[in-house]
Design a protein around this motif. Structure first.
Motif, mmCIF file in Angstrom:
data_model
loop_
_atom_site.group_PDB
_atom_site.id
_atom_site.type_symbol
_atom_site.label_atom_id
_atom_site.label_comp_id
_atom_site.label_asym_id
_atom_site.label_seq_id
_atom_site.Cartn_x
_atom_site.Cartn_y
_atom_site.Cartn_z
ATOM 1 N N UNK A 190 -4.181 9.963 1.291
ATOM 2 C CA UNK A 190 -5.054 9.054 0.490
ATOM 3 C C UNK A 190 -4.411 7.635 0.717
ATOM 4 N N UNK A 191 -5.400 6.689 0.869
ATOM 5 C CA UNK A 191 -4.909 5.478 0.976
ATOM 6 C C UNK A 191 -4.913 4.665 -0.305
ATOM 7 N N UNK B 274 -4.721 13.116 8.869
ATOM 8 C CA UNK B 274 -2.966 13.010 9.234
ATOM 9 C C UNK B 274 -2.776 14.267 9.724
ATOM 10 N N UNK B 275 -2.247 14.515 10.900
ATOM 11 C CA UNK B 275 -2.125 15.963 11.434
ATOM 12 C C UNK B 275 -0.907 16.667 10.694
ATOM 13 N N UNK B 276 -0.002 15.807 10.101
ATOM 14 C CA UNK B 276 0.966 16.622 9.289
ATOM 15 C C UNK B 276 1.185 16.036 7.859
ATOM 16 N N UNK B 277 -0.298 15.706 7.840
ATOM 17 C CA UNK B 277 -0.520 15.101 6.098
ATOM 18 C C UNK B 277 0.293 14.230 5.554
ATOM 19 N N UNK B 278 1.383 13.651 6.330
ATOM 20 C CA UNK B 278 2.241 12.708 5.725
ATOM 21 C C UNK B 278 2.094 11.393 6.448
ATOM 22 N N UNK B 279 1.894 11.361 7.608
ATOM 23 C CA UNK B 279 2.140 10.070 8.391
ATOM 24 C C UNK B 279 0.778 9.640 8.842
ATOM 25 N N UNK B 280 0.265 8.300 8.935
ATOM 26 C CA UNK B 280 -0.715 7.697 9.211
ATOM 27 C C UNK B 280 -0.749 6.512 9.747
ATOM 28 N N UNK C 153 0.885 -1.281 0.024
ATOM 29 C CA UNK C 153 -0.047 0.048 0.089
ATOM 30 C C UNK C 153 0.733 1.192 -0.073
ATOM 31 N N UNK C 154 0.516 2.382 -0.729
ATOM 32 C CA UNK C 154 1.058 3.565 -0.645
ATOM 33 C C UNK C 154 0.197 4.623 -0.297
ATOM 34 N N UNK C 155 0.819 5.935 0.347
ATOM 35 C CA UNK C 155 0.091 6.914 0.448
ATOM 36 C C UNK C 155 0.093 8.160 -0.394
ATOM 37 N N UNK C 156 -0.970 8.725 -0.711
ATOM 38 C CA UNK C 156 -0.758 10.161 -1.540
ATOM 39 C C UNK C 156 -0.746 11.236 -0.385
#
Length: 245
Positions: A97-98, A119-125, A82-85
């Motif tokens: 996005x997942x 995600x608070x930092x729009x990067x990690x989840x 899985x990758x994150x946008x």
């Protein structure tokens, strides 16, 4: 008989320049109308594609056939790849996005944008917290990637997964009527993208307005200066007429 109005050469040169600028504004306005026409044609084609029956996704489905079509896919999610946008916001809230590969029965896979998670930092989840059941039936919209900056692109990802990856993304959409499984808390499916005319009409109106203001204003200014120049000899002197700036 009314005497002929005399126009200073510098004023005349300035008027010519101003009219050329006005003509350029008109051309830009026409260009925006052309773009509006093209956009409306493209939107009509996309709406027609969406209205067609859903396509069943398999390893042979091509990107041009899947684009803007409703797609139906069955398979098993590969959460390992899985990758994150990153840097995706929803209603002003930062998130991601997942984007998860869905393994199909024929051995190929397709990327599924399962939705948005905060995600608070729009990067990690915490990705495991947003996992759904492994087996999935996906209904969504076929979109060509990259959809925007930072999108997960199957073309660049295909060398890092152990299976063939289809060259498009399925954006999973919310189901409004059919029964479906509950989503993990916080995971939100993106709605179907809206199609609009964009800003082209307003831009065209602006350019045409600029053309009218420049053209009419320049002509009025030249007439005023010419009239003032004609009055100078009667007042006992001839003044210098400034050129249009």
């Amino acid at each position: 008989m009314r005497p002929k109005m005399r126009i200073d050469r510098r004023d005349l040169a300035g008027l010519v320049v101003a009219l050329l600028v006005a003509a350029a504004c008109v051309r830009l306005g026409v260009w925006q109308l052309d773009r509006l026409h093209e956009r409306r044609e493209r939107n009509a084609a996309l709406l027609a594609a969406r209205a067609r029956p859903p396509l069943e996704v398999d390893g042979s489905l091509r990107a041009d056939s899947a684009r803007a079509r409703r797609l139906h896919a069955r398979g098993v999610y590969d959460y390992v790849h899985e990758r994150l946008w990153h840097a995706r916001s929803y209603q002003g809230v930062p998130g991601v996005d997942l984007v998860t590969p869905l393994l199909l029965a024929d051995g190929a896979a397709v990327l599924v944008d399962r939705g948005w998670a905060p995600s608070p930092d729009a990067y990690h989840v915490d990705q495991p917290a947003y996992r759904e059941e492994d087996s999935a039936v996906v209904l969504g919209l076929g979109l060509l990637a990259p959809r925007a900056r930072g999108d997960v692109d199957p073309v660049t990802l295909r060398d890092s997964v152990p299976y063939p990856l289809l060259p498009f993304v399925i954006q999973q959409v919310p189901l409004s009527s059919a029964p479906h499984r509950a989503l993990p808390p916080g995971l939100i499916r993106w709605p179907i993208p809206e199609l609009s005319d964009g800003p082209h009409l307003s831009y065209a109106i602006q350019w045409f307005s600029f053309a009218v203001i420049i053209g009419v204003g320049s002509l009025a200014l030249v007439r005023k200066r010419a009239a003032e120049a004609d009055l100078e000899p009667r007042r006992g002197g001839r003044g210098t007429i400034n050129a249009l700036s």
